[in-house]
Enzyme design. Structure first.
Site, PDB file in Angstrom:
ATOM      1  N   GLY A   1       0.361  -1.477   0.170  1.00  0.00           N
ATOM      2  CA  GLY A   1      -0.193  -0.039  -0.293  1.00  0.00           C
ATOM      3  C   GLY A   1       0.893   1.266   0.364  1.00  0.00           C
ATOM      4  O   GLY A   1       1.979   1.434   0.135  1.00  0.00           O
ATOM      5  N   ASP A   2       0.434   2.619  -0.285  1.00  0.00           N
ATOM      6  CA  ASP A   2       0.381   3.667  -0.215  1.00  0.00           C
ATOM      7  C   ASP A   2       1.475   3.796  -1.268  1.00  0.00           C
ATOM      8  O   ASP A   2       3.213   4.777  -1.209  1.00  0.00           O
ATOM      9  CB  ASP A   2       1.481   3.866   1.885  1.00  0.00           C
ATOM     10  CG  ASP A   2       0.466   4.083   2.039  1.00  0.00           C
ATOM     11  OD1 ASP A   2       0.340   4.506   2.744  1.00  0.00           O
ATOM     12  OD2 ASP A   2       0.267   2.332   3.412  1.00  0.00           O
TER      13      ASP A   2
ATOM     14  N   HIS B   1      -5.573   7.856   0.028  1.00  0.00           N
ATOM     15  CA  HIS B   1      -5.090   8.982  -1.103  1.00  0.00           C
ATOM     16  C   HIS B   1      -4.210  10.254  -1.370  1.00  0.00           C
ATOM     17  O   HIS B   1      -5.495  10.678  -0.877  1.00  0.00           O
ATOM     18  CB  HIS B   1      -5.631   8.442  -2.961  1.00  0.00           C
ATOM     19  CG  HIS B   1      -6.281   6.475  -2.567  1.00  0.00           C
ATOM     20  ND1 HIS B   1      -5.774   5.925  -2.946  1.00  0.00           N
ATOM     21  CD2 HIS B   1      -7.576   6.344  -2.782  1.00  0.00           C
ATOM     22  CE1 HIS B   1      -6.016   4.975  -3.250  1.00  0.00           C
ATOM     23  NE2 HIS B   1      -7.495   5.312  -2.638  1.00  0.00           N
TER      24      HIS B   1
ATOM     25  N   VAL C   1      -3.794   8.147   5.982  1.00  0.00           N
ATOM     26  CA  VAL C   1      -5.214   8.477   6.078  1.00  0.00           C
ATOM     27  C   VAL C   1      -4.315   8.610   8.496  1.00  0.00           C
ATOM     28  O   VAL C   1      -5.735   8.709   8.845  1.00  0.00           O
ATOM     29  CB  VAL C   1      -5.837   6.546   6.794  1.00  0.00           C
ATOM     30  CG1 VAL C   1      -6.611   6.841   7.903  1.00  0.00           C
ATOM     31  CG2 VAL C   1      -6.228   6.830   5.490  1.00  0.00           C
TER      32      VAL C   1
ATOM     33  N   THR D   1      -6.014   0.761  11.774  1.00  0.00           N
ATOM     34  CA  THR D   1      -6.285   1.723  11.290  1.00  0.00           C
ATOM     35  C   THR D   1      -7.172   1.796  13.099  1.00  0.00           C
ATOM     36  O   THR D   1      -7.748   3.222  12.597  1.00  0.00           O
ATOM     37  CB  THR D   1      -6.439   2.049  10.363  1.00  0.00           C
ATOM     38  OG1 THR D   1      -7.909   1.396   9.779  1.00  0.00           O
ATOM     39  CG2 THR D   1      -5.787   2.374   9.398  1.00  0.00           C
TER      40      THR D   1
ATOM     41  N   ASN E   1      -9.696   3.266   5.764  1.00  0.00           N
ATOM     42  CA  ASN E   1      -8.744   2.928   6.143  1.00  0.00           C
ATOM     43  C   ASN E   1      -7.548   2.826   4.767  1.00  0.00           C
ATOM     44  O   ASN E   1      -6.203   2.635   5.434  1.00  0.00           O
ATOM     45  CB  ASN E   1      -8.180   1.419   6.385  1.00  0.00           C
ATOM     46  CG  ASN E   1      -8.309   0.345   5.696  1.00  0.00           C
ATOM     47  OD1 ASN E   1      -9.577   0.848   4.553  1.00  0.00           O
ATOM     48  ND2 ASN E   1      -8.685  -1.020   5.460  1.00  0.00           N
ATOM     49  N   ALA E   2      -7.900   2.821   3.684  1.00  0.00           N
ATOM     50  CA  ALA E   2      -6.617   3.741   2.752  1.00  0.00           C
ATOM     51  C   ALA E   2      -6.704   4.619   1.968  1.00  0.00           C
ATOM     52  O   ALA E   2      -7.778   5.202   1.650  1.00  0.00           O
ATOM     53  CB  ALA E   2      -6.850   2.529   1.172  1.00  0.00           C
TER      54      ALA E   2
ATOM     55  N   ARG F   1     -22.877 -12.686   7.671  1.00  0.00           N
ATOM     56  CA  ARG F   1     -24.459 -12.436   7.635  1.00  0.00           C
ATOM     57  C   ARG F   1     -25.596 -11.334   7.854  1.00  0.00           C
ATOM     58  O   ARG F   1     -26.498 -11.860   9.041  1.00  0.00           O
ATOM     59  CB  ARG F   1     -25.307 -13.961   7.065  1.00  0.00           C
ATOM     60  CG  ARG F   1     -24.453 -14.491   6.025  1.00  0.00           C
ATOM     61  CD  ARG F   1     -25.031 -15.906   5.295  1.00  0.00           C
ATOM     62  NE  ARG F   1     -24.869 -16.320   6.457  1.00  0.00           N
ATOM     63  CZ  ARG F   1     -24.569 -17.882   6.691  1.00  0.00           C
ATOM     64  NH1 ARG F   1     -25.389 -18.884   6.064  1.00  0.00           N
ATOM     65  NH2 ARG F   1     -24.034 -19.008   7.774  1.00  0.00           N
TER      66      ARG F   1
ATOM     67  N   LYS G   1       7.639   7.327  -7.582  1.00  0.00           N
ATOM     68  CA  LYS G   1       8.554   8.009  -6.683  1.00  0.00           C
ATOM     69  C   LYS G   1      10.400   7.969  -6.967  1.00  0.00           C
ATOM     70  O   LYS G   1      11.655   7.486  -6.270  1.00  0.00           O
ATOM     71  CB  LYS G   1       8.241   7.965  -5.470  1.00  0.00           C
ATOM     72  CG  LYS G   1       7.677   8.604  -4.345  1.00  0.00           C
ATOM     73  CD  LYS G   1       6.851   8.329  -3.148  1.00  0.00           C
ATOM     74  CE  LYS G   1       6.291   8.993  -2.619  1.00  0.00           C
ATOM     75  NZ  LYS G   1       6.066   8.732  -0.912  1.00  0.00           N
TER      76      LYS G   1
ATOM     77  N   THR H   1      -4.973  -6.422   5.744  1.00  0.00           N
ATOM     78  CA  THR H   1      -5.774  -6.186   5.887  1.00  0.00           C
ATOM     79  C   THR H   1      -6.962  -7.495   6.056  1.00  0.00           C
ATOM     80  O   THR H   1      -6.916  -8.290   5.746  1.00  0.00           O
ATOM     81  CB  THR H   1      -6.831  -4.790   4.978  1.00  0.00           C
ATOM     82  OG1 THR H   1      -7.645  -4.414   4.557  1.00  0.00           O
ATOM     83  CG2 THR H   1      -6.574  -5.932   3.336  1.00  0.00           C
TER      84      THR H   1
END
EC number: 6.3.4.4
Length: 429
Positions: free
Chosen positions: A12-13, A41, A299, A129, A38-39, A143, A330, A238
């Site tokens: 992630g990130d 951007h 986040v 998180t 939780n993610a 359910r 990057k 996750t």
């Protein structure tokens, strides 16, 4: 024109937000298909920074955006994030944003349970998180979930609410916590319903219609492949499947709709929170990578752990996620290093591995086997063509391609949308 599915190829990130925003300008629809808020951007458009964690990146450019059924939605966070973006003059209406009617809701009892568990975990924390993502998915599978469509029928779902609350009260009792306030929960749901319901639509039908019109659909993944509940560094993962195949089930479209799978990866590696990280650098180099790359979670604000590029993990990600091409982000962070290292294997005891073993103690014990290449002194920041890149930077990119057995499709050289080198257009397949 092919559809494009964007997934994080590391932990992630990786810079998915910028790449998705760049692609969204040319897409007709942008779809979130898993995860929750939780993610994070971060988008930088014309010098303006936008931070999103639940809404699809397409909302900033005005592209039709859809939150699919595979996403768990905190309705209060949805309201707050939408209001914040509107203050930045982003236009969000039911004409530009749709939420799948069948998306499960994240309720206050979910985030509370998340926190209770983390606090009880001591030094064995997963690094959640605390936003209720995992508990909400648990209730979906069990359910017990309350879904977006249920907000239109709060007075009719009493027995389902009772079942959900009974389950959580049993868990809360084990933590020595008071029971759920049913009356408050019902009132809170009635109050927030008016914010969510105008956007609630049969997302699968909208997407089917768009597909018939041969529209370009961009599926936006959250987190990264190595955080996938099945294929990641379990249990430090996750609560959803982050691989490209989830785009089909999490949006309501068939598997054939996934199209070109674009994996996003940094030119080095980062991770937020706990879990194995073979190439992590607890030294001046790691600190330099973090400072240059501004490595703080969108986040959580937590400092990201930093290390050299891990071609072993990347090759594994390419395989399990069905990645067609890589967007390398990057690259400019590596400017000025005398030498750069790439992990090409792991040593665990006396054995060398060309993949990451599944057992968590083996993962924690893995030591990187490095290949060292010469760095470059010239700046790559803002480059928009191969001719603007130093020869050694191109050599680094080519070596990565060889090691991960996947071509580099895009190269990002700054947070700005236009500072991108296009090698192959994903929408052309």
């Amino acid at each position: 024109m092919a559809n494009v599915t964007v997934v994080g190829a590391q932990w992630g990130d990786e810079g998915k937000g910028k790449i998705v925003d760049w692609l969204a300008e040319r897409a007709d629809v942008v779809v979130r298909f898993q995860g929750g808020h939780n993610a994070g951007h971060t988008l930088v458009v014309n010098g303006v920074t936008y931070k999103l964690s639940l809404l699809p990146s397409g909302v900033v450019s005005g592209t039709l955006s859809i939150i699919g059924n595979g996403v768990v939605i905190d309705p209060w966070h949805f309201r707050d994030e939408m209001e914040r973006l509107r203050k930045q003059d982003v236009v969000i209406t039911p004409d530009t944003l749709a939420i799948a009617e069948t998306s499960p809701l994240i309720l206050p009892l979910h985030s509370e349970l998340d926190g209770f568990r983390e606090d009880r975990s001591g030094d064995k924390k997963i690094g959640t998180t605390r936003r209720g993502i995992g508990p909400a998915y648990e209730d979906k599978v069990g359910r017990r979930a309350i879904r977006v469509c249920d907000l239109a029928h709060i007075d009719e779902i009493g027995s389902r609410l009772d079942r959900l609350i009974a389950h959580h009260n049993a868990l809360r009792s084990g933590f020595g916590k008071p029971p759920v306030d049913r009356e408050k929960l019902v009132n809170d749901l009635k109050e927030i319903a008016g914010c969510i319901l105008p956007f609630a639509k049969p997302a699968w039908r909208i997407l089917a219609d768009e597909q018939k019109k041969n529209r370009r659909i961009l599926f936006e993944g959250a987190q990264g492949v190595m955080l996938d509940i099945d294929h990641g560094t379990y249990p430090y993962v996750t609560s959803s499947n982050t691989i490209a195949g989830s785009a089909a089930g999490g949006s309501g479209m068939g598997a054939s709709a996934v199209g070109f799978v674009l994996g996003i990866a940094k030119a080095y590696t980062t991770r937020v929170g706990a879990g194995p990280f073979p190439t992590e650098l607890d030294d001046e180099v790691g600190q330099t990578l973090g400072e240059r790359g501004h490595e703080f979670g969108t986040v959580t604000g937590r400092r990201r752990r930093c290390g050299w590029f891990d071609s072993v993990l990347m090759r594994q990600s390419v395989a399990v996620a069905g990645i067609t091409g890589i967007a390398l982000t990057k690259l400019d962070v590596l400017d000025g290093f005398d030498e750069i290292k790439i992990c090409t294997g792991y040593k665990i005891g006396d054995k060398v591995y060309d993949y990451l073993p599944p057992y968590y103690k083996d993962q924690a014990a893995a030591k990187p086997v490095y290949e060292t290449i010469e760095g470059w002194k010239e700046s790559t920041a803002g480059a928009r063509s191969w001719s603007e890149l130093p020869a050694q930077a191109i050599k680094y990119i080519r070596r990565i391609e060889e090691l991960i057995e996947c071509p580099i499709t895009l190269v990002s050289t700054s947070p700005e949308r236009e500072d991108t080198i296009l090698v192959k257009d994903p929408f052309l397949g």
